[in-house]
Design a protein around this motif. Structure first.
Motif, short mmCIF file in Angstrom:
data_model
loop_
_atom_site.label_atom_id
_atom_site.label_comp_id
_atom_site.label_asym_id
_atom_site.label_seq_id
_atom_site.Cartn_x
_atom_site.Cartn_y
_atom_site.Cartn_z
N GLU A 102 -3.80 8.50 21.13
CA GLU A 102 -2.66 8.84 20.28
C GLU A 102 -3.06 9.15 18.83
N ASP A 103 -4.00 8.37 18.28
CA ASP A 103 -4.31 8.47 16.85
C ASP A 103 -5.56 9.28 16.54
N VAL A 104 -6.35 9.61 17.54
CA VAL A 104 -7.57 10.39 17.27
C VAL A 104 -7.55 11.70 18.06
N GLN A 105 -7.38 11.61 19.37
CA GLN A 105 -7.46 12.81 20.21
C GLN A 105 -6.30 13.76 19.95
N SER A 106 -5.09 13.24 19.87
CA SER A 106 -3.93 14.11 19.70
C SER A 106 -3.96 14.88 18.37
N ALA A 196 -7.17 31.37 1.88
CA ALA A 196 -6.64 30.75 3.10
C ALA A 196 -7.76 30.18 3.96
N MET A 197 -8.89 30.86 4.02
CA MET A 197 -10.04 30.36 4.77
C MET A 197 -10.53 29.03 4.18
N GLU A 198 -10.60 28.98 2.87
CA GLU A 198 -11.05 27.74 2.23
C GLU A 198 -10.07 26.60 2.50
N SER A 199 -8.79 26.89 2.41
CA SER A 199 -7.79 25.86 2.69
C SER A 199 -7.87 25.38 4.14
N SER A 200 -8.05 26.34 5.06
CA SER A 200 -8.16 25.98 6.47
C SER A 200 -9.41 25.14 6.74
N GLU A 201 -10.47 25.48 6.06
CA GLU A 201 -11.71 24.71 6.24
C GLU A 201 -11.57 23.29 5.71
N TYR A 202 -10.88 23.14 4.59
CA TYR A 202 -10.63 21.80 4.06
C TYR A 202 -9.77 20.98 5.03
N ARG A 203 -8.77 21.61 5.62
CA ARG A 203 -7.92 20.89 6.57
C ARG A 203 -8.72 20.46 7.80
N ARG A 204 -9.57 21.34 8.27
CA ARG A 204 -10.40 20.98 9.43
C ARG A 204 -11.31 19.80 9.11
N MET A 205 -11.97 19.87 7.98
CA MET A 205 -12.91 18.80 7.61
C MET A 205 -12.19 17.48 7.34
N ASN A 206 -11.02 17.56 6.71
CA ASN A 206 -10.24 16.34 6.48
C ASN A 206 -9.75 15.74 7.80
N ALA A 207 -9.35 16.62 8.73
CA ALA A 207 -8.91 16.11 10.03
C ALA A 207 -10.06 15.43 10.77
N LEU A 208 -11.25 16.01 10.71
CA LEU A 208 -12.41 15.38 11.33
C LEU A 208 -12.75 14.06 10.65
N ARG A 209 -12.69 14.06 9.32
CA ARG A 209 -12.98 12.81 8.60
C ARG A 209 -11.98 11.72 8.99
N ASP A 210 -10.70 12.06 9.01
CA ASP A 210 -9.68 11.06 9.36
C ASP A 210 -9.85 10.58 10.80
N GLY A 211 -10.15 11.53 11.71
CA GLY A 211 -10.32 11.14 13.10
C GLY A 211 -11.51 10.22 13.30
N LEU A 212 -12.65 10.57 12.68
CA LEU A 212 -13.84 9.73 12.83
C LEU A 212 -13.65 8.37 12.16
N THR A 213 -12.97 8.37 11.01
CA THR A 213 -12.71 7.09 10.32
C THR A 213 -11.80 6.20 11.17
N THR A 214 -10.75 6.79 11.73
CA THR A 214 -9.85 6.00 12.58
C THR A 214 -10.58 5.50 13.83
#
Length: 367
Positions: A102-106, A196-214
């Motif tokens: 629920e909190d990482v994969q989804s 937009a590419m830079e913003s999308s890349e930041y979102r991807r990296m933040n999502a990975l950071r949050d997922g790995l941290t969780t």
């Protein structure tokens, strides 16, 4: 000492000329998302299999415990504690498994879909911008080539040639302005795309950071809970007292199956010098370790070793005669039995009392 201020870079301000490396990074970013999700899926599958195995172990442990007395510490402090630990671990693993889903994969799956859609949009938008720019550039190149050709052939300064050169020149200048205007549009759109590419890349990296941290937080929490449970499990195992368990069982067995009172007739028969066991087994004194074990009990050790001992005749000669009858039976061997019995009686009369039993048994064994 003053801190050095490092200027923050950006895609649109510093990497306009390096669109290809930026696009390649976004492609690699999509692959990294796929890789993390694949590892996460493998971990979820492993936890699912492990939870199923724990559930089977709990069922087997419950069946095992039912065969052990609840008063024994081997069960209350040993197997019960171990089964409780298995149940706790199963509960914790299930919670860990659900949290991963629920909190990482989804969230990572949603990020993957969004990131792929953004990359596709960036690619299409860039193609359209490039095509529009190339179209204006091609028109400009054609008019420029035509204008240069007319200027080279303008030796005949007639009115028709001059008029034609003026028309081509006007179109050429107009197309030159169109091409410059399209160049500005292209640059503006490419800057917006890079932003937009830079913003999308930041979102991807933040999502990975949050997922790995969780993910790591869930692992840490699971490990802390298991560490606490293991400490309590070790303390519980230290309370197992095998000596107490066995002694308590023996006391309970004696309550259910008390020692029988000795039979005086059996004791006198076993201690009698004419008993067939005298000289071999000896008498059975009333000692604590043998008290209560006599042939009157069916579950008695002596009744197993010497079955029917209390039914034997009290006279040695009669006892040996009964053995002969059991071995040879009646009928044709009666005379041989009579002579053998007469010989044994004479031997018994001539032998000292202390040796009669032994001699009788030896004769029996020879026969």
């Amino acid at each position: 000492m003053a801190a050095v201020c490092v200027r923050r870079l950006s895609f649109d301000a510093d990497l306009v000329h390096a669109y290809t490396p930026v696009q390649l990074r976004l492609q690699n970013g999509a692959k990294s998302l796929d890789g993390v999700l694949e590892i996460l899926r493998m971990r979820i599958d492993a936890e699912t299999t492990f939870c199923a195995a724990l559930q089977k172990m709990i069922g087997c442990s419950t069946d095992l415990i039912s065969h052990i007395s609840c008063t024994e510490t081997l069960r209350s402090d040993g197997l019960d504690a171990l089964t409780s630990d298995l149940k706790n671990e199963y509960t914790q693993r299930r919670a860990f498994l659900n949290s991963l889903k629920e909190d990482v994969q989804s969230p990572l799956h949603k990020m993957k879909e969004e990131y792929a859609a953004q990359n596709k949009y960036f690619t299409n938008q860039t193609k359209q911008n490039i095509q529009a720019l190339k179209k204006q550039q091609t028109e400009f190149v054609k008019l420029k080539a035509k204008y240069d050709k007319l200027m080279r052939n303008s030796s005949n300064n007639n009115d028709h040639k001059k008029q034609q050169i003026l028309v081509i020149k006007k179109k050429f200048l107009q197309q030159q302005e169109n091409w410059k205007r399209q160049q500005h549009i292209f640059d503006s759109k490419m800057i917006s795309t890079l932003q937009a590419m830079e913003s999308s890349e930041y979102r991807r990296m933040n999502a990975l950071r949050d997922g790995l941290t969780t993910w790591s937080a869930f692992i840490t929490n699971l490990a802390a809970n298991r560490s606490y449970d293991i400490q309590n499990l070790a303390k519980s195992m230290a309370l197992i007292d095998v000596e107490r368990d066995l002694q308590q069982w023996m006391r309970q067995t004696l309550k259910k199956h008390p020692k029988p009172k000795p039979n005086p007739a059996d004791k006198e028969f076993l201690a009698s010098p004419t008993s067939p066991t005298a000289g071999h087994f000896g008498s059975f004194p009333d000692t604590p370790q043998h008290h209560g074990y006599h042939p009157s009990q069916n579950n008695n050790l002596y009744s197993i070793v010497l079955p029917g001992l209390n039914k034997q005749p009290s006279n040695t000669t009669e006892y040996i005669q009964s053995l002969f009858k059991q071995k040879f039976g009646g009928g044709g061997g009666a005379q041989q039995q009579s002579s053998s019995m007469h010989s044994l009686e004479n031997h018994d009369a001539m032998s000292p009392p202390s040796q009669r039993s032994t001699a009788d048994v030896q004769m029996v064994s020879k026969s």
